[in-house]
Design an enzyme around this catalytic site. Sequence first.
Site, mmCIF file in Angstrom:
data_model
loop_
_atom_site.group_PDB
_atom_site.id
_atom_site.type_symbol
_atom_site.label_atom_id
_atom_site.label_comp_id
_atom_site.label_asym_id
_atom_site.label_seq_id
_atom_site.Cartn_x
_atom_site.Cartn_y
_atom_site.Cartn_z
ATOM 1 N N GLU A 1 -44.592 -60.873 -7.036
ATOM 2 C CA GLU A 1 -44.758 -59.850 -6.006
ATOM 3 C C GLU A 1 -45.875 -58.842 -6.281
ATOM 4 O OE1 GLU A 1 -43.314 -59.541 -3.115
ATOM 5 O OE2 GLU A 1 -41.867 -61.172 -3.277
ATOM 6 N N SER B 1 19.401 -47.857 -12.195
ATOM 7 C CA SER B 1 19.950 -47.502 -13.514
ATOM 8 C C SER B 1 18.893 -47.081 -14.525
ATOM 9 C CB SER B 1 20.731 -48.690 -14.080
ATOM 10 O OG SER B 1 21.823 -49.021 -13.252
#
Length: 685
Positions: free
Chosen positions: A81, A341
């Site tokens: 690029e 419980s």
Amino acid sequence: MKPRIFFPLLACILSASFWLGFEHWINTAPLPDLRVATSAQCLDRNGRLLRAFPVTDGRWRLPITPDAVDPRYLTRLLAIEDQRFYQHSGVDPLALLRAAWQWLRDGRIVSGGSTLTMQVARRLDGRSTRTLGGKLQQIRLALALERQLDKNAILTAYLHLIPQGGNLEGVRSGALAWLGHEPQRLTAAESALLIALPQAPETRRPDRNPQALHRARDAILQRLHAADLIDALELTAARREPLPHQRRPLPLLAAHLTARQQHAHPERASQHLTLDAQLQQRLEILAADRAAALGERVSLALLVAEHTTGEIWAAVGSPALLDEARRGHLDMTRAIRSPGSTLKPLIYGLAFEDGIAHPESLIEDRPSGFDGYAPSNFDRAFQGTVSVRHALHASLNIPAVRLLHAVGPARLMARLRRAGVQPVLPHGSAPGLAIGLGGIGVHLTDLVQLYAALARGGAPIAVRATREPATADPLMRPVLDARAAWLVSSVLAGVPAPDRANAAQIAFKTGTSYGYRDAWALGFDGRWVVGVWTGRADGAPVPGLAGIDAAAPVLIDVFAQLGPRTPLPPPPPGVRPLRHAELPEMLRHVPAAHRTADATDTLEIAYPPANARIDLGLTRGGSATALVLRVRGGTPPFTWFADSEPIAREPFSRNTHWTPKGSGYMTLVVVDGRGASARVRVRVE
């Protein structure tokens, strides 16, 4: 003025004017906002991505820096690029001349000649560069950017802004969505894909036009080979590497917890949490598998914390975020539910602390009443005289309520608050004995915090998911003293595991709420504390759902995911296990410091009612059905008579069964332990 002086001077003036004008043109360029908005993210304890959130326009633009990208990708990117990225000032004249020549030669734009800086300018400005005016504006902005930013900042902006198809921007978003991993390590084929895709992000999307992407990727690979950046062997292997054909979802771990953190701190770009992404992912899979086996509407939540530090390592709020049948959007680690419980260990711990009981003390599991409250066991049966250890192992209700009656419900509530638990009572009600059996509201995080305190010898700690160091509150008082906490842990370490599972070195307790709406398992070893909840998120009952069968196996599986068990701590100084015979006389049997069962309640026969006609099949000559006899009130034992003949004696149970010898009218009488009696006359057929 002589011409040989005038024309050079004029040329100098024109050149200077042009240069000054050009400089003014660049310096007055209106710069867009150079702050690139990135997706907020939650990271785990090792910096791995747990979850990201899109920016305001719905785009995924994940934060990234050049040093977090494979350096070979950066080298390959610049080779394709912008070969002279570190030499030019925003515009590469040679690249522009090449692009102009190609345009003149072919009559169309073949390559744009854009540098990385020019591409950043285009993404920031948003204008088209397909026209001469647009290209000039791009050049102007690129030159201006180079005067404002250094090369590293421009490269960072490029890595954030390059389009990756759809609403994906930036190399990190592209790598995660198309490749399924971070861009820290990329193959040659992956690098070429991430370079090719931004050049035409919509026409080369892997899920729409993989052929176009394949051609572009291979062309870039050929250019990399020509530039000696990959050898022939790498080129051949890269061409054979398959392309992705669908977009992968971005990481979405601990969805409920991360959403809560983001809502609490929306101003933070990154939040570093205490979770471990790998453990979180494994436990989310485990939760989904176990919930599927329990039923299509059953949800499941679990929490794992390190009780030595209070740091949460995994938090699963539901089996699947988008599962509407399970209401997966609800975070069940924070939902208020009945604990069943699971509060009993704290009740026993308070009794140990007060010297009322010891694990080897004997306690009565018989029908009992406490100020009008008459609890019963889960299986409706009673075991008589048992050890306190066995009572907690078997989760018997009567002994737990007996001890809670002795230590006081208000004291239990106070100790819960010391642990950081915020219990919820029905509006306007005061704590009663029912809270010991689940008549209170808590959430999973509360219970994990309570059990963390038990694991720490009674010292409370706030479990948390943020990396800020815990600050000790000088006003925090122990939930239990060290001796009582260790005695509770020693009892819980002996709870029988479900289905012969390996629960060695795990102290755990299960719980089941009234109506089978919640199943719980809480446990700890020397390092970890784990909480599991399962049930329906809408509170509907799930018949047969029990903590020991539904939640405890998940708890043990979670501990297996945590690696080798850390041994439970030894007893504190001066504490040693004792046998029943070694206990002081006052501790050998828990005193019945309560009112005897229903002593002021009127004795009456609950069934059959007076003057009832009961069809047992006697008059038809078939096999007779036993008649159920049931008593209400009174004090055990109960002796039953039929027409003055003794037929049954029940030491504890309020129910019995009797088969009459014949049909007709009969008088049934029951006499309780105090000598009170009740009678009914019935007709049996």
